[in-house]
Design an enzyme around this catalytic site. Sequence first.
Site, short mmCIF file in Angstrom:
data_model
loop_
_atom_site.label_atom_id
_atom_site.label_comp_id
_atom_site.label_asym_id
_atom_site.label_seq_id
_atom_site.Cartn_x
_atom_site.Cartn_y
_atom_site.Cartn_z
N PRO A 92 -56.75 -69.09 -67.88
CA PRO A 92 -55.43 -69.75 -67.88
C PRO A 92 -55.51 -71.16 -67.30
O PRO A 92 -56.10 -71.38 -66.24
CB PRO A 92 -54.58 -68.83 -66.99
N CYS A 93 -54.92 -72.11 -68.03
CA CYS A 93 -55.03 -73.51 -67.61
C CYS A 93 -53.84 -73.96 -66.76
O CYS A 93 -53.88 -75.03 -66.16
CB CYS A 93 -55.15 -74.42 -68.83
N GLN A 94 -52.77 -73.18 -66.71
CA GLN A 94 -51.57 -73.62 -66.03
C GLN A 94 -51.78 -74.01 -64.57
O GLN A 94 -51.13 -74.95 -64.08
CB GLN A 94 -50.48 -72.55 -66.12
#
Length: 442
Positions: A92-94
């Site tokens: 996940p890049c968030q």
Amino acid sequence: MSKPQTIVSFFSGALGLDLGLEAAGFSLRAVADCNKAALETIELNQHAKKGRPLVVFSEPLTENNVEYACAKIIKQARLKVGSIGILAGAPPCQPFSTAGKRLSLKDERASGFDIMFNAVALLQPRYFVIENVKGLLSAALKHRPLAERGPGFPPLKPSEEYGSAFRRILEDLKAFCEKTGYCATWGTLNAADFGVPQKRERFVIIGARDGSSIWPVATHAENGSDGLHPWVDFQTAVADLNENEPVYQPFNEVNLEYLRRIPAGANWRALPTELQAQAIGGAYHSWGGRCGFLRRLAWNEPAPTIINNPRSRATMLCHPAEDRPLSVQECARIQGFPDEWRFAGAIGEQYRQIGNATPVGLGSAIGAAIRRMISSRNKIRYCGEVLCANREILEKLRNRPRTTLNPYFMRENTGREADCAWLGKAGGLRKGFAALKIRPVC
């Protein structure tokens, strides 16, 4: 390769990275994701997979269950430790995205890097690929808002420095490589440089068990310089896409009133001066480019980064000629998904899966670089090393400041002397990057 080497995929999403690796000649055998819509998308497209059905691990991946996940995948996919060609993952890049809350390693989703490192150690693949946002390079372990920096506030802590989270990840990667003998090459790649009709810069790590240093070679350039192909523009990408009824979520009427005044390739700055402040609200008195506000795409340029909501106020993706956001199918085409690829969930969920995916063309370029190394007879070994593929990125990391301050017009003007005194305690160049190694020209 006489027989396609296998791919095991973690944080698989809609399979953008994996489709790209398959296009380069590898074979996807197992995936791991817990997102309901992503799992439904994988199931919807099982028919497009040749050979045996994919093994799907649908539980949330955590540091506590990664060993169990690897053992289950190995058993169900009938693989052996050490036999996997590529372990690929786009955590996940968030936590690191400049468009998010920037919780960094405090975000529980940020454990994706540790999960990937642990999975590599357990599965011992020949190669591994990790992809994430470029914003990771500047992420701090603990984010301090700009409004809380400067005179009157406590000095910056080491954990609040720009790049402190990335420095921690590199330290973990270095320890992992020294222990396992893998060589890891890291840097940023712009998808447009590989024929993707989108300007999308991503952070990538490519690891090799045999100590090889692997990095893709660009095939395209902005103006076709150095004998490379020119970037692929939006018009070329969607020219043969026939959508009688495009699927999209419409803009609200307020935004439409402004967008009707904006030509292709422009944004809020094309509005009459008296409307600009009203059009973008408080951001008008902010700083930075703000180029995504009320943005209408250009026909003759690659699209901006495809995000998970093309109606988003600050990162808008309006069609060049029609008063609507890019459709689901247009976003999928720009990301490189086959036209027949189906996405599960409501429209918003389909956008989200497409925007979170790795461009298929970028995955293909990474896979092609790995294939070239497999076929090479003159391999140079860098066992246990961590190497940076981008000299310019390395120089920026070494020479950028530890923090910045808001401009004077956004805070009380305490004077340059007070600023310098505070920055003397909290400023200076970023620490911990001087010893990083550049990848030799191979």
